[in-house]
Design an enzyme around this catalytic site. Sequence first.
Site, short mmCIF file in Angstrom:
data_model
loop_
_atom_site.label_atom_id
_atom_site.label_comp_id
_atom_site.label_asym_id
_atom_site.label_seq_id
_atom_site.Cartn_x
_atom_site.Cartn_y
_atom_site.Cartn_z
CB THR A 93 4.56 22.11 -25.56
OG1 THR A 93 4.18 23.08 -26.55
CG2 THR A 93 3.77 22.38 -24.30
CG ASN A 118 1.63 16.50 -33.76
OD1 ASN A 118 1.56 16.26 -32.55
ND2 ASN A 118 1.40 17.71 -34.26
CG PHE A 122 1.89 18.75 -24.46
CD1 PHE A 122 2.05 19.30 -25.72
CD2 PHE A 122 0.97 19.36 -23.59
CE1 PHE A 122 1.33 20.43 -26.11
CE2 PHE A 122 0.26 20.49 -23.97
CZ PHE A 122 0.44 21.02 -25.24
CB SER A 184 -1.79 21.02 -28.14
OG SER A 184 -1.68 19.67 -28.55
CG ASN A 186 -2.37 16.06 -30.53
OD1 ASN A 186 -3.31 15.57 -31.15
ND2 ASN A 186 -1.36 16.69 -31.14
CB THR A 187 -3.34 17.91 -23.88
OG1 THR A 187 -1.96 17.61 -24.13
CG2 THR A 187 -3.61 17.81 -22.38
CE LYS A 215 1.86 26.92 -31.73
NZ LYS A 215 3.09 26.10 -31.81
CG ASN A 244 -1.08 24.35 -31.68
OD1 ASN A 244 -0.55 23.40 -32.26
ND2 ASN A 244 -0.96 24.55 -30.38
CE1 TYR A 318 7.75 20.15 -35.24
CE2 TYR A 318 6.27 19.43 -36.98
CZ TYR A 318 7.01 19.15 -35.84
OH TYR A 318 7.02 17.89 -35.33
#
Length: 352
Positions: A93, A118, A122, A184, A186-187, A215, A244, A318
């Site tokens: 991304t 993970n 980003f 995601s 993670n943000t 997504k 995701n 992935y």
Amino acid sequence: MTVFERVVRPQLFRLGGGDAEAAHEWTLRRLTALSRRPVALAALRARYAVQAPRTVFGVRFPNPVGLAAGMDKDGAALAAWPALGFGFVEVGTVTAHAQPGNPRPRLFRLPGSEAVVNRMGFNNAGAAALAARLDALPRPIGVPLGISLGKSKVTPLEDAVGDYLTSYRALQGHGDYFAVNVSSPNTPGLRSLQDRAHLDALLSALVGEKPILVKIAPDLTEAAIAELLEVCLARGAAGVIATNTTLSRDGLAPADSARGAETGGLSGRPLTGRARDVVAFVHSETGGRLPIIGVGGVLDPDDAARMVDAGAALVQLYTGFIYRGPALVRASARAAARVAATAVAPDPVAGR
């Protein structure tokens, strides 16, 4: 077991004292160098490439298995991925502003569960840098290129539309399709962009010349997914990428419980069933009107086949690629193509 699993994977997993990101960076450097060696690329294509073309949201894919976003965020090794058998590649991304991501360590393997956690955040060089790299490519990569767009961490949620637009405008001429990453974990605050009002504003700004896919997170309820799909259909989204990474830790092997407690999104085998269920729900809820790229827990050809059987038009890898290597790409492309070819009903997404 393949040669990759017996010989290559153990060596990779020892790099950097077992640090997963060190192994990832080492591999990406080698693939970047390989991208400049036409003879080696041709040899790999002869071994791994699978021709099973299909057309989805107006784009022709040479086979239905692609590389998911996150593996090659900045498009460093673009020529190598098709040679390893991938029928399309999704970079990113990418964000409007370059950003380092979260502090390391931020990538963790859970081998007993065939999973990865993970919290990369980003990390990427920014949309302008990716555009410059794509401008400089000596030749097309030969397969469709998807570009995953995310929100810069420094950008407030109320300015998210402008942030995504900046990236999209910089890269619009390069992508065959664009994925809007609003899922995601993670943000901070990003997943709230899956809500009706936020997503409506975002798609209103982005949908136009190029196919725009959304997504989604596997952690949404069916009611929330149904509401999201209403917005996608109303605003002309080209499709959905499901799914995701997950915040759930269900299905982890006992030996992985400590490392599984690390903050971040989980991918791999524990996500297999949930990702497939989301694909099936999206397909059923939309009556096949929204093409789906199925991703999450595809670690063997049967997983890819069942993803297509559930309603996915395309499949991405992935974590499966980390654990199984390029043989999985070839086998999954063949398995997915067999299911698509034997479907009783006509493909509802072909030619869109």
